[in-house]
Design a protein around this motif. Sequence first.
Motif, mmCIF file in Angstrom:
data_model
loop_
_atom_site.group_PDB
_atom_site.id
_atom_site.type_symbol
_atom_site.label_atom_id
_atom_site.label_comp_id
_atom_site.label_asym_id
_atom_site.label_seq_id
_atom_site.Cartn_x
_atom_site.Cartn_y
_atom_site.Cartn_z
ATOM 1 N N SER A 10 0.824 -1.204 0.000
ATOM 2 C CA SER A 10 0.000 0.000 0.000
ATOM 3 C C SER A 10 0.865 1.265 0.000
ATOM 4 C CB SER A 10 -0.924 -0.007 1.229
ATOM 5 O OG SER A 10 -0.158 -0.184 2.395
ATOM 6 N N ALA A 11 2.139 1.094 -0.404
ATOM 7 C CA ALA A 11 3.096 2.192 -0.310
ATOM 8 C C ALA A 11 2.678 3.416 -1.126
ATOM 9 C CB ALA A 11 4.472 1.723 -0.750
ATOM 10 N N ASP A 12 1.921 3.214 -2.206
ATOM 11 C CA ASP A 12 1.605 4.341 -3.078
ATOM 12 C C ASP A 12 0.402 5.140 -2.589
ATOM 13 O OD1 ASP A 12 3.651 3.475 -4.603
ATOM 14 O OD2 ASP A 12 2.382 2.302 -5.964
ATOM 15 N N ALA A 13 -0.480 4.474 -1.818
ATOM 16 C CA ALA A 13 -1.701 5.156 -1.398
ATOM 17 C C ALA A 13 -1.368 6.231 -0.369
ATOM 18 C CB ALA A 13 -2.682 4.153 -0.822
ATOM 19 N N ARG A 14 -2.069 7.341 -0.443
ATOM 20 C CA ARG A 14 -1.823 8.479 0.467
ATOM 21 C C ARG A 14 -3.124 8.910 1.125
ATOM 22 N NH1 ARG A 14 3.581 10.076 1.421
ATOM 23 N NH2 ARG A 14 4.637 8.561 0.113
ATOM 24 N N ILE A 15 -3.017 9.415 2.356
ATOM 25 C CA ILE A 15 -4.183 9.971 3.040
ATOM 26 C C ILE A 15 -4.024 11.489 3.002
ATOM 27 C CG2 ILE A 15 -5.438 10.074 5.234
ATOM 28 C CD1 ILE A 15 -4.099 7.300 5.849
ATOM 29 N N PRO A 16 -4.985 12.197 2.414
ATOM 30 C CA PRO A 16 -4.812 13.638 2.213
ATOM 31 C C PRO A 16 -4.666 14.431 3.514
ATOM 32 C CG PRO A 16 -6.903 12.869 1.247
ATOM 33 C CD PRO A 16 -6.225 11.664 1.825
ATOM 34 N N ASP A 17 -5.479 14.062 4.531
ATOM 35 C CA ASP A 17 -5.495 14.887 5.743
ATOM 36 C C ASP A 17 -5.970 14.041 6.919
ATOM 37 O OD1 ASP A 17 -5.547 16.931 7.550
ATOM 38 O OD2 ASP A 17 -6.825 18.254 6.367
ATOM 39 N N THR A 18 -5.148 13.884 7.947
ATOM 40 C CA THR A 18 -5.560 13.119 9.120
ATOM 41 C C THR A 18 -4.816 13.653 10.348
ATOM 42 O OG1 THR A 18 -5.800 10.883 10.038
ATOM 43 C CG2 THR A 18 -3.832 11.280 8.741
ATOM 44 N N THR A 19 -5.434 13.530 11.525
ATOM 45 C CA THR A 19 -4.813 14.051 12.751
ATOM 46 C C THR A 19 -4.342 12.889 13.621
ATOM 47 O OG1 THR A 19 -6.215 16.004 12.687
ATOM 48 C CG2 THR A 19 -5.224 15.478 14.808
ATOM 49 N N CYS A 20 -3.127 13.000 14.125
ATOM 50 C CA CYS A 20 -2.557 11.956 14.973
ATOM 51 C C CYS A 20 -3.243 11.992 16.343
ATOM 52 C CB CYS A 20 -1.058 12.186 15.123
ATOM 53 S SG CYS A 20 -0.293 11.122 16.359
ATOM 54 N N PRO A 21 -3.866 10.880 16.778
ATOM 55 C CA PRO A 21 -4.542 10.880 18.075
ATOM 56 C C PRO A 21 -3.565 10.943 19.248
ATOM 57 C CG PRO A 21 -4.508 8.663 17.160
ATOM 58 C CD PRO A 21 -3.937 9.572 16.110
#
Length: 303
Positions: A10-21
């Motif tokens: 899954s190395a190519d997939a990206r998450i645009p925006d997420t917050t580290c809990p």
Amino acid sequence: MSDAVKQNTSADARIPDTTCPACGARNTNVRSLQFDSGRGLTPWARCTSCSTYFVTSSWDPAFETDHSRDMAWGNEEQGAALNLRKRDGFVSALDRIEKLGYGASRILDVGCSFGGILTEAKKRGFECAGTDIVPEAVEYVRMQGCRAQECASLTDCTLYDAENPADVITVLDAHIYWPDQPGELRAAWNLLRDDGLLVIRAVTKSAFVTAGRYVGAVAPSISRRLIRRAIADHRFSMPLKSLVKTVEQSGFEVLDATPRGAQHTNEMPLGARAAYRVGTMLWHSLGVSIAPTTLVFARKKAA
Ligand SMILES: [Zn+2]
């Protein structure tokens, strides 16, 4: 395709925006990972700020309550048995709390399950209170003579406040389920008196997740086992140094962080005993954290 292979493709997939809990940092365009954990095959990311691995799917209190009920600590029969199995760990945490000068004080246990440390604390003259997400656990703790409140977040806790603060707050093996650790630490700060003590028994296995990722290409089944064991059903896996930093940034002075006494039971297999012994030595000599759990003692700094 096996789960372990998927984990490494899954190395190519990206998450645009997420917050580290774990640290609260916003992560943009971060690499998307997939781990097979106690929650099934779930989407994960690694925080670019604190190196924590975390679940990127949303947090839902109703789901978490039901999930807890399926776990040993979320139902009465197994929960009560677990208290006995983990007794050594409670005793060792309370010994340290007393040694630091907080004996027989007002203690609040966050994620108290079916009593656990509170049962032991009560015997030692502490005034005990607990919060938990599972209503049956809260009811059970009340029946044991402690104050208790059903809370998904410490921000909802009304057992203590600035007028009537707690002296000690314990969070044992519970921080890894928090959707917003900095927010929960701020809430703990608000509930504690000045110089009050925060004790976190932290799960510190993120190095094993990293090791699992490294061996994924050559040994997928070992990789899967390593990652699954390191994560269990947790929502994040945070390096100890990052946790210490986050606790300090939340208004606390870290007095000690040590794997010593952080094990649940003294009746461990030889391998686990060695992990704690070597882990304690490596952490205190080289700052390398490989022990499965670590006790963090932190004192609230006045505003
Ligand atoms: Zn982070």
